[in-house]
Write a protein that holds these residues in place. Structure first.
Motif, PDB file in Angstrom:
ATOM      1  N   ALA A  73       0.824  -0.929  -0.137  1.00  0.00           N
ATOM      2  CA  ALA A  73      -0.250   0.506  -0.473  1.00  0.00           C
ATOM      3  C   ALA A  73       0.608   0.861  -0.189  1.00  0.00           C
ATOM      4  O   ALA A  73       0.383   2.138  -1.056  1.00  0.00           O
ATOM      5  N   SER A  74       1.658   0.932   0.520  1.00  0.00           N
ATOM      6  CA  SER A  74       2.692   1.686   0.505  1.00  0.00           C
ATOM      7  C   SER A  74       3.647   2.254  -0.601  1.00  0.00           C
ATOM      8  O   SER A  74       4.161   3.652  -0.733  1.00  0.00           O
ATOM      9  N   MET A  75       3.690   1.646  -1.526  1.00  0.00           N
ATOM     10  CA  MET A  75       4.488   1.975  -3.007  1.00  0.00           C
ATOM     11  C   MET A  75       3.194   2.135  -3.928  1.00  0.00           C
ATOM     12  O   MET A  75       3.808   2.434  -5.562  1.00  0.00           O
ATOM     13  N   ALA A  76       1.641   2.747  -3.621  1.00  0.00           N
ATOM     14  CA  ALA A  76       1.353   3.124  -4.021  1.00  0.00           C
ATOM     15  C   ALA A  76       1.466   4.036  -5.015  1.00  0.00           C
ATOM     16  O   ALA A  76       2.199   5.444  -4.404  1.00  0.00           O
ATOM     17  N   PRO A  77       1.349   5.236  -6.330  1.00  0.00           N
ATOM     18  CA  PRO A  77       1.708   5.636  -7.096  1.00  0.00           C
ATOM     19  C   PRO A  77       1.263   7.333  -7.013  1.00  0.00           C
ATOM     20  O   PRO A  77       2.324   7.791  -6.681  1.00  0.00           O
ATOM     21  N   GLN A  78       0.296   7.070  -5.901  1.00  0.00           N
ATOM     22  CA  GLN A  78      -0.542   8.286  -5.583  1.00  0.00           C
ATOM     23  C   GLN A  78       1.204   8.960  -4.400  1.00  0.00           C
ATOM     24  O   GLN A  78       0.552  10.157  -3.892  1.00  0.00           O
ATOM     25  N   ILE A  79       1.070   7.952  -3.077  1.00  0.00           N
ATOM     26  CA  ILE A  79       1.856   8.265  -2.648  1.00  0.00           C
ATOM     27  C   ILE A  79       3.300   8.582  -3.115  1.00  0.00           C
ATOM     28  O   ILE A  79       3.751   9.380  -2.033  1.00  0.00           O
ATOM     29  N   GLN A  80       4.104   7.369  -3.489  1.00  0.00           N
ATOM     30  CA  GLN A  80       5.244   8.293  -4.530  1.00  0.00           C
ATOM     31  C   GLN A  80       5.562   8.796  -5.332  1.00  0.00           C
ATOM     32  O   GLN A  80       6.598   9.558  -5.552  1.00  0.00           O
ATOM     33  N   LYS A  81       4.401   9.645  -5.540  1.00  0.00           N
ATOM     34  CA  LYS A  81       4.618  10.859  -6.543  1.00  0.00           C
ATOM     35  C   LYS A  81       5.722  12.091  -6.548  1.00  0.00           C
ATOM     36  O   LYS A  81       6.195  11.948  -7.087  1.00  0.00           O
ATOM     37  N   ASN A  82       6.069  11.971  -4.936  1.00  0.00           N
ATOM     38  CA  ASN A  82       6.798  13.634  -4.689  1.00  0.00           C
ATOM     39  C   ASN A  82       8.169  12.924  -3.856  1.00  0.00           C
ATOM     40  O   ASN A  82       8.573  13.545  -3.704  1.00  0.00           O
ATOM     41  N   MET A  83       8.064  11.619  -4.258  1.00  0.00           N
ATOM     42  CA  MET A  83       9.222  10.863  -2.675  1.00  0.00           C
ATOM     43  C   MET A  83      10.319  10.997  -4.406  1.00  0.00           C
ATOM     44  O   MET A  83      10.129  10.518  -5.222  1.00  0.00           O
ATOM     45  N   VAL A  84      11.237  11.308  -3.319  1.00  0.00           N
ATOM     46  CA  VAL A  84      12.665  11.087  -3.747  1.00  0.00           C
ATOM     47  C   VAL A  84      14.158  10.441  -3.756  1.00  0.00           C
ATOM     48  O   VAL A  84      14.116  10.209  -2.039  1.00  0.00           O
ATOM     49  N   ILE A  85      14.043   9.329  -4.244  1.00  0.00           N
ATOM     50  CA  ILE A  85      14.648   8.686  -4.328  1.00  0.00           C
ATOM     51  C   ILE A  85      16.671   8.574  -4.211  1.00  0.00           C
ATOM     52  O   ILE A  85      16.808   9.690  -5.385  1.00  0.00           O
ATOM     53  N   SER A  86      17.420   8.810  -3.154  1.00  0.00           N
ATOM     54  CA  SER A  86      18.646   9.997  -2.960  1.00  0.00           C
ATOM     55  C   SER A  86      19.609   8.376  -3.159  1.00  0.00           C
ATOM     56  O   SER A  86      20.142   7.593  -1.817  1.00  0.00           O
ATOM     57  N   VAL A  87      20.644   7.705  -3.966  1.00  0.00           N
ATOM     58  CA  VAL A  87      21.577   7.153  -3.886  1.00  0.00           C
ATOM     59  C   VAL A  87      22.982   7.751  -3.890  1.00  0.00           C
ATOM     60  O   VAL A  87      23.709   8.617  -4.919  1.00  0.00           O
ATOM     61  N   LYS A  88      24.068   6.614  -2.789  1.00  0.00           N
ATOM     62  CA  LYS A  88      25.529   6.943  -3.212  1.00  0.00           C
ATOM     63  C   LYS A  88      25.748   6.795  -3.779  1.00  0.00           C
ATOM     64  O   LYS A  88      26.036   4.943  -3.134  1.00  0.00           O
ATOM     65  N   SER A  89      26.420   6.341  -4.893  1.00  0.00           N
ATOM     66  CA  SER A  89      27.358   4.616  -5.288  1.00  0.00           C
ATOM     67  C   SER A  89      28.548   4.290  -4.365  1.00  0.00           C
ATOM     68  O   SER A  89      28.728   3.377  -4.856  1.00  0.00           O
ATOM     69  N   SER A  90      28.883   5.151  -3.692  1.00  0.00           N
ATOM     70  CA  SER A  90      29.965   4.416  -2.802  1.00  0.00           C
ATOM     71  C   SER A  90      30.086   3.755  -1.860  1.00  0.00           C
ATOM     72  O   SER A  90      30.552   3.214  -1.434  1.00  0.00           O
ATOM     73  N   VAL A  91      28.466   3.895  -1.412  1.00  0.00           N
ATOM     74  CA  VAL A  91      27.872   3.123  -0.309  1.00  0.00           C
ATOM     75  C   VAL A  91      27.281   2.496  -1.170  1.00  0.00           C
ATOM     76  O   VAL A  91      26.447   0.952  -0.273  1.00  0.00           O
ATOM     77  N   THR A  92      25.735   1.994  -1.895  1.00  0.00           N
ATOM     78  CA  THR A  92      24.629   1.941  -2.666  1.00  0.00           C
ATOM     79  C   THR A  92      25.382   0.435  -3.577  1.00  0.00           C
ATOM     80  O   THR A  92      26.706   0.509  -4.807  1.00  0.00           O
TER      81      THR A  92
END
Length: 678
Positions: A73-92
């Protein structure tokens, strides 16, 4: 009147929500001993997702960990539309990064991208699996190669925003980038940020503008633009320059392709002149809504006047840190831009008699007056300055305004009762009177900052004040003695206006409480919607007020740095009253010990940023407590604490979520060659 639901009758009253669900929806399981409450497992995922829309981000994260159904339910598009996923390549690692392909659409921010094998593999995953689902992509400051960028952009059919600012490697790699971008079209791209690219040229600019035919926002802050008069007078050239970025080429591109779509421009920290700004404002069919002109050293009132006259549709204007601008610019903004929503005039000096110009700004919802009002206001000027301020104003920043006194703040609070954000940092003249009035009138505040207001005491936090604690400065007093300001550009403050406040005792506080009574008290906790509170360097507050005053159900950020009179009692009370805290700063609170940190970690499970630097009583027990409670810290500052190297190494091994540890001048740093390493 009888209410009937599927055969069940409720005489004289409507059915409750649980009664309705019990009769209408099939009950899979109803646990005993719950007073008839229905098990929520039978609710459809769509209904749970709808409920989660009303939760904060932190509450939603906790709810997603309850079960698999709630996570879906938390992955629904209406909830995730303003979520920014920040990825740090040195640790991810690439494997969990691949899991993002299960999302429908998302926003991605990549950092620390270099030539390492891990970065190359992450970019390969982004290119192969994630590009079609990207809505926004930020590569700010990365060392991405032109070929990789072109390969990603070819598959980003739904991309709406692209940030490649400070990516100098793109242009330094050679001149193949403009030719590689040919043939790419991103009709959904509306925002492009190419700021701070040192070798940017006309050829590269034209190539990027060609891929975005519907561009609405363009950022060229700190770009090497040439504003020579010869370029402004030249005609259209069929061959853009490959060695320089000229303002004339920018104007030609706006006139030819973007005049009907472009509505936002950022030309901050460039050498734009009045004539160049007027040329931009007079482009036919151009209707700007947002423009940023921060730190443009050649800009004067003439350019701002021409901009306001030609572009009355501007809603957001940032002309901060321009030393040559005066009240004339502010006056024309107020008279011409009737629909302005955001105005930033930081460091534009306004005399006390000129501040009434702000009365004419009637539609503004966010106003930044940082370091604008340096002369002391009298009560009549304060009343006239705030008499017509818009009730729509929700955010006000008056930090570093040394002209603010208690009279000004009281007058402001009585008229701006709808404020949600207020910043009075470094307004050194205000004291308990102002803080009491804020707690009395501005109960809708969500963010309050009174950092470096050193005259605030315990009385202000509990909602009282006593005028007897101020004294009149004399020449021999440190805060009132005369100084030679011949080599400075600003006027020194009046010597008898900044009194030194005596710290009230417990007896003084009790006397003030009896004087005001229960109805005359307006403590800080009345602002029950507060989410961010900054009391740093308010060195006169102590346990006497903090234990009861800092009690907010929604508080997520708290800064008590350099409040040296606080002890473990205050921190323990804060931890028990403010369970939603995420960012806590207790740096240089010399009296707190490991007991304070243990209480915070036990009572505030959502802490992700913790600063306890400069606390010499903090030892290895704090590190053991962090490991024990399994707090998902992202940032920890233990500089100048009594913590060993072995404890920090153990923390780094057992806390995978920890991204940054500041350990300068600790026992661990002293064993290394460089004590400044992070």
């Amino acid at each position: 009147m009888a209410y009937v639901v599927e055969g069940a009758s409720y005489m004289g009253r409507p059915p409750t929500y649980n009664e309705y669900l019990r009769e209408v929806l099939p009950v899979v399981h109803e646990p005993t001993g719950t007073n008839g409450l229905i098990d929520i497992d039978f609710l459809p995922t769509e209904m749970i997702a709808h409920i989660m829309q009303y939760l904060t981000v932190s509450d939603r994260k906790d709810a997603a960990l309850v079960c698999k159904k709630w996570y879906q339910a938390s992955m629904a598009p209406q909830i995730q539309k303003n979520m920014v996923i920040s990825v740090k390549s040195s640790v991810t690692k690439p494997r969990p990064f691949t899991a993002l392909k299960n999302r429908q659409d998302f926003h991605l921010s990549l950092s620390d991208v270099d030539g390492s094998s891990n970065s190359v593999e992450l970019l390969g995953v982004c290119d192969r699996s994630l590009s079609p689902k990207l809505l926004t992509l930020s590569l700010k400051g990365t060392r991405i190669s032109p070929d990789t960028l072109v390969s990603i952009l070819k598959k980003c059919s739904n991309l709406t925003s692209l940030d490649i600012s400070c990516c100098n490697q793109l242009i330094l790699a050679g001149y193949q980038l403009p030719y590689s971008l040919q043939g790419i079209r991103l009709p959904s791209l509306t925002h492009l940020n190419i700021s701070s690219m040192r070798q940017l040229s006309d050829l590269v600019l034209c190539a990027f503008l060609a891929i975005a035919p519907n561009l609405q926002s363009l950022e060229l802050a700190s770009a090497p633009l040439l504003f020579s008069s010869s370029y402004l007078n030249s005609t259209a050239d069929s061959r853009p320059s490959s060695a320089a970025l000229t303002f004339n080429r920018f104007l030609l591109e706006v006139k030819g392709k973007l005049s009907t779509t472009l509505n936002s421009v950022n030309l901050s920290r460039t050498s734009i002149s009045n004539r160049a700004l007027e040329s931009l404002a007079n482009i036919p069919n151009l209707r700007l809504k947002k423009i940023s002109l921060v730190s443009c050293k050649d800009l004067t009132d003439t350019g701002v006047v021409a901009l306001c006259a030609s572009q009355p549709t501007i809603e957001e204007l940032d002309i901060s840190s321009n030393s040559q601008l005066t009240a004339i610019s502010v006056k024309h903004v107020a008279n011409k831009l009737k629909g302005i929503k955001l105005l930033n005039i930081t460091k534009i000096k306004l005399q006390s008699s000129e501040a009434k110009i702000l009365n004419e700004i009637t539609s503004c919802s966010k106003l930044v007056l940082n370091a604008c009002l340096l002369q002391l206001w009298v009560k009549s000027e304060a009343d006239s300055a705030f008499s017509s301020w818009s009730s729509a104003l929700q955010s006000l920043d008056m930090s570093y305004c040394s002209g603010l006194s208690n009279q000004v703040v009281v007058s402001m609070c009585q008229r701006l009762t709808n404020l949600q954000q207020l910043d009075l940092s470094s307004c050194y003249r205000i004291d308990d009177v102002s803080l009491r009035e804020i707690s009395k009138c501005l109960i809708s505040l969500t963010k309050l900052s009174v950092a470096w207001c050193k005259h605030i005491t315990d009385m202000g936090l509990i909602g009282v004040y006593h005028e007897g604690f101020a004294h009149t400065c004399a020449k021999e007093c440190r805060c009132g003695r005369e100084k030679d300001f011949a080599y400075f550009e600003y006027t020194p403050p009046v010597k008898d206006i900044a009194p030194r406040v005596v710290i009230p005792t417990v007896g003084d506080i009790n006397a003030a409480l009896q004087h005001f009574g229960a109805e005359g008290r307006f403590p800080l906790w009345r602002m029950n919607k507060l989410r961010s509170l900054d009391l740093s360097v308010c060195g006169k507050i102590s346990d006497a007020s903090v234990i009861d005053a800092i009690d907010f159900p929604e508080l997520t950020e708290l800064n008590l740095a350099m409040c040296s009179r606080l002890t473990d009692k205050s921190v323990i009370a804060i931890a028990s009253h403010n369970g939603l805290l995420e960012k806590v700063n207790l740096s240089q609170c010399h009296q707190i010990t490991d007991q304070s940190v243990a209480a915070l970690l036990a009572g505030c499970r959502r802490i992700v940023h913790l600063n306890i630097s400069g606390c010499p009583l903090i030892t290895d027990l704090t590190i053991d407590c962090i490991i024990k409670h399994r707090i998902h810290l992202k940032s920890l500052d233990v500089s100048m604490c009594n913590i060993s190297l072995e404890a920090l190494e153990r923390l780094e091994q057992l806390s995978p979520s920890l991204q940054t540890i500041h350990k300068r001048y600790t026992a661990a740093a002293s064993t290394t060659q460089d004590a400044f390493l992070i």
